[in-house]
Enzyme design. Structure first.
Site, mmCIF file in Angstrom:
data_model
loop_
_atom_site.group_PDB
_atom_site.id
_atom_site.type_symbol
_atom_site.label_atom_id
_atom_site.label_comp_id
_atom_site.label_asym_id
_atom_site.label_seq_id
_atom_site.Cartn_x
_atom_site.Cartn_y
_atom_site.Cartn_z
ATOM 1 C CB SER A 139 4.857 -5.851 -1.545
ATOM 2 O OG SER A 139 6.175 -5.341 -1.414
ATOM 3 C CE LYS A 164 1.743 -7.259 1.006
ATOM 4 N NZ LYS A 164 0.334 -6.820 1.017
ATOM 5 C CE1 TYR A 186 4.345 -6.519 3.338
ATOM 6 C CE2 TYR A 186 6.313 -6.128 2.021
ATOM 7 C CZ TYR A 186 4.999 -5.833 2.320
ATOM 8 O OH TYR A 186 4.341 -4.851 1.613
HETATM 9 N N1 LIG Z 1 3.723 1.866 1.505
HETATM 10 C C1 LIG Z 1 4.524 1.163 0.757
HETATM 11 O O1 LIG Z 1 5.647 1.597 0.446
HETATM 12 C C2 LIG Z 1 4.093 -0.181 0.234
HETATM 13 C C3 LIG Z 1 4.936 -0.842 -0.671
HETATM 14 C C4 LIG Z 1 4.555 -2.087 -1.165
HETATM 15 C C5 LIG Z 1 3.373 -2.654 -0.770
HETATM 16 N N2 LIG Z 1 2.562 -1.995 0.119
HETATM 17 C C6 LIG Z 1 1.313 -2.663 0.517
HETATM 18 O O2 LIG Z 1 0.237 -1.774 0.298
HETATM 19 C C7 LIG Z 1 -0.770 -1.992 1.286
HETATM 20 C C8 LIG Z 1 -1.061 -0.687 1.988
HETATM 21 O O3 LIG Z 1 0.143 -0.183 2.518
HETATM 22 P P1 LIG Z 1 0.184 1.251 3.253
HETATM 23 O O4 LIG Z 1 1.616 1.597 3.381
HETATM 24 O O5 LIG Z 1 -0.762 2.169 2.614
HETATM 25 O O6 LIG Z 1 -0.380 0.814 4.695
HETATM 26 P P2 LIG Z 1 -0.482 1.670 6.053
HETATM 27 O O7 LIG Z 1 -0.326 3.120 5.770
HETATM 28 O O8 LIG Z 1 0.413 1.003 7.055
HETATM 29 O O9 LIG Z 1 -1.980 1.400 6.463
HETATM 30 C C9 LIG Z 1 -2.385 0.119 6.856
HETATM 31 C C10 LIG Z 1 -3.878 0.130 7.017
HETATM 32 O O10 LIG Z 1 -4.303 -1.131 7.487
HETATM 33 C C11 LIG Z 1 -5.078 -0.963 8.689
HETATM 34 N N3 LIG Z 1 -4.895 -2.153 9.509
HETATM 35 C C12 LIG Z 1 -3.730 -2.612 10.056
HETATM 36 N N4 LIG Z 1 -3.959 -3.744 10.730
HETATM 37 C C13 LIG Z 1 -5.283 -4.013 10.602
HETATM 38 C C14 LIG Z 1 -6.126 -5.050 11.053
HETATM 39 N N5 LIG Z 1 -5.658 -6.046 11.817
HETATM 40 N N6 LIG Z 1 -7.445 -5.030 10.729
HETATM 41 C C15 LIG Z 1 -7.947 -4.022 9.967
HETATM 42 N N7 LIG Z 1 -7.188 -3.011 9.497
HETATM 43 C C16 LIG Z 1 -5.877 -3.010 9.821
HETATM 44 C C17 LIG Z 1 -4.530 0.324 9.283
HETATM 45 O O11 LIG Z 1 -5.459 0.972 10.126
HETATM 46 P P3 LIG Z 1 -5.578 0.661 11.702
HETATM 47 O O12 LIG Z 1 -4.171 0.688 12.249
HETATM 48 O O13 LIG Z 1 -6.464 1.726 12.185
HETATM 49 O O14 LIG Z 1 -6.195 -0.698 11.780
HETATM 50 C C18 LIG Z 1 -4.349 1.159 8.022
HETATM 51 O O15 LIG Z 1 -5.573 1.700 7.603
HETATM 52 C C19 LIG Z 1 -0.238 -3.088 2.203
HETATM 53 O O16 LIG Z 1 -0.751 -4.332 1.802
HETATM 54 C C20 LIG Z 1 1.264 -3.035 1.986
HETATM 55 O O17 LIG Z 1 1.867 -4.281 2.242
HETATM 56 C C21 LIG Z 1 2.894 -0.784 0.624
#
Ligand SMILES: NC(=O)c1ccc[n+]([C@@H]2O[C@H](COP(=O)([O-])OP(=O)(O)OC[C@H]3O[C@@H](n4cnc5c(N)ncnc54)[C@H](OP(=O)(O)O)[C@@H]3O)[C@@H](O)[C@H]2O)c1
Length: 254
Positions: A132, A148, A144
């Site tokens: 991130s 990261k 967080y």
């Molecule tokens: N979106 C952003 O703006 C953003 C920005 C910077 C970085 N990121 C990073 O990008 C990555 C993906 O982000 P996202 O926004 O796409 O995430 P998201 O939409 O919140 O999805 C998270 C995923 O992780 C799964 N998950 C959560 N806890 C879990 C566990 N204990 N075991 C197995 N699976 C689990 C969730 O499914 P279940 O709930 O069904 O388990 C879901 O599939 C993350 O590492 C995040 O920190 C995102």
């Protein structure tokens, strides 16, 4: 461009929605067979086999370890835990929140990577860790961002130790990406919008200017997935240890 992923096997963690789901779809579209891991059930689709596992538990990690040798590991699992999302700074984040943030954003990835590493080495595979911009700048919450930052260090350490044996390790660093965390009222942006007393659609219009997104919009999950897929492919065979930012220009440092 043929990315030469046909016949490769991949594991994508956190793959039921957002960047993880888009990455599973993108890798499968390039001919890879993808094990898509999340706690909630994922619909099977061509090239994608769901794996239901909670990766912050030993049983969940064991379920992934049992998948056997793979060519690609995308450690996408992560996120801001609800308690930290609305925390009023460093003093408001207690030990329990720190611990759970590190389980989700670092330790689960350490354990999954350790479990799959022998097979990844045997196949001269690749690990892509999804970080991130919070690792690179002091955006709250601090638990967080520091987790990261540690993940970025882990990627580099894996590359240094194992690239001589054929393993590549890379970091992909998203900025604000239009996943449920931004578009759902229950997500990160929804909470900020409520705190600001602004309807979510109106609040989202202010995000690019407020966060300094130079392109004027959030990144789409499919754009981040395309970057991950390229890096995971033999087309990027001499890239390792590097970090690849996809943030629409939020980070201003050179
Ligand atoms: N979106 C952003 O703006 C953003 C920005 C910077 C970085 N990121 C990073 O990008 C990555 C993906 O982000 P996202 O926004 O796409 O995430 P998201 O939409 O919140 O999805 C998270 C995923 O992780 C799964 N998950 C959560 N806890 C879990 C566990 N204990 N075991 C197995 N699976 C689990 C969730 O499914 P279940 O709930 O069904 O388990 C879901 O599939 C993350 O590492 C995040 O920190 C995102």
């Amino acid at each position: 461009m043929d990315l030469h992923l046909t016949g490769k096997t991949a594991v994508v963690t956190g793959a039921s929605k957002g960047i993880g789901a888009a990455t599973a779809t993108a890798l499968a579209a390039e001919g890879a067979h993808v094990f898509a891991v999340a706690r909630s059930p994922i619909a099977a689709r061509p090239g994608v086999t769901p794996v239901t596992a909670d990766l912050v538990t030993p049983e969940g990690v064991a379920a992934v370890a049992a998948l056997g040798d793979v060519d690609v590991l995308v450690n996408n699992l992560g996120g801001v835990i609800p308690e930290s999302m609305g925390a009023a700074g460093f003093l408001a984040i207690d030990d329990d929140a720190w611990q759970r943030t590190y389980e989700l954003n670092l330790f689960a990835t350490v354990r999954v990577t350790r479990a799959l590493l022998p097979g990844l080495l045997a196949r001269r595979g690749v690990v892509v860790n999804v970080s991130s911009i919070g690792a690179r700048a002091a955006f709250p919450p601090v638990d967080y961002g520091t987790a990261k930052a540690a993940l970025n260090n882990l990627t580099k350490a894996l590359s240094e130790e194992f690239a001589p044996r054929g393993l590549r390790a890379l970091t992909v660093t998203p900025g604000p990406t239009r996943t449920a965390n931004w578009s759902d009222p229950g997500g990160y942006a929804g909470q900020l919008a409520r705190e600001a007393g602004t309807p979510l659609p109106e609040f989202l219009k202010t995000v690019p200017a407020a966060m300094g997104i130079t392109t004027g919009r959030l990144t789409e999950p499919e754009e981040t997935a395309a970057l991950i897929t390229f890096l995971a492919s033999p087309a990027a065979a001499n890239m390792t240890g590097t970090e690849h930012v996809i943030d629409g220009g939020v980070l201003k440092t050179v």
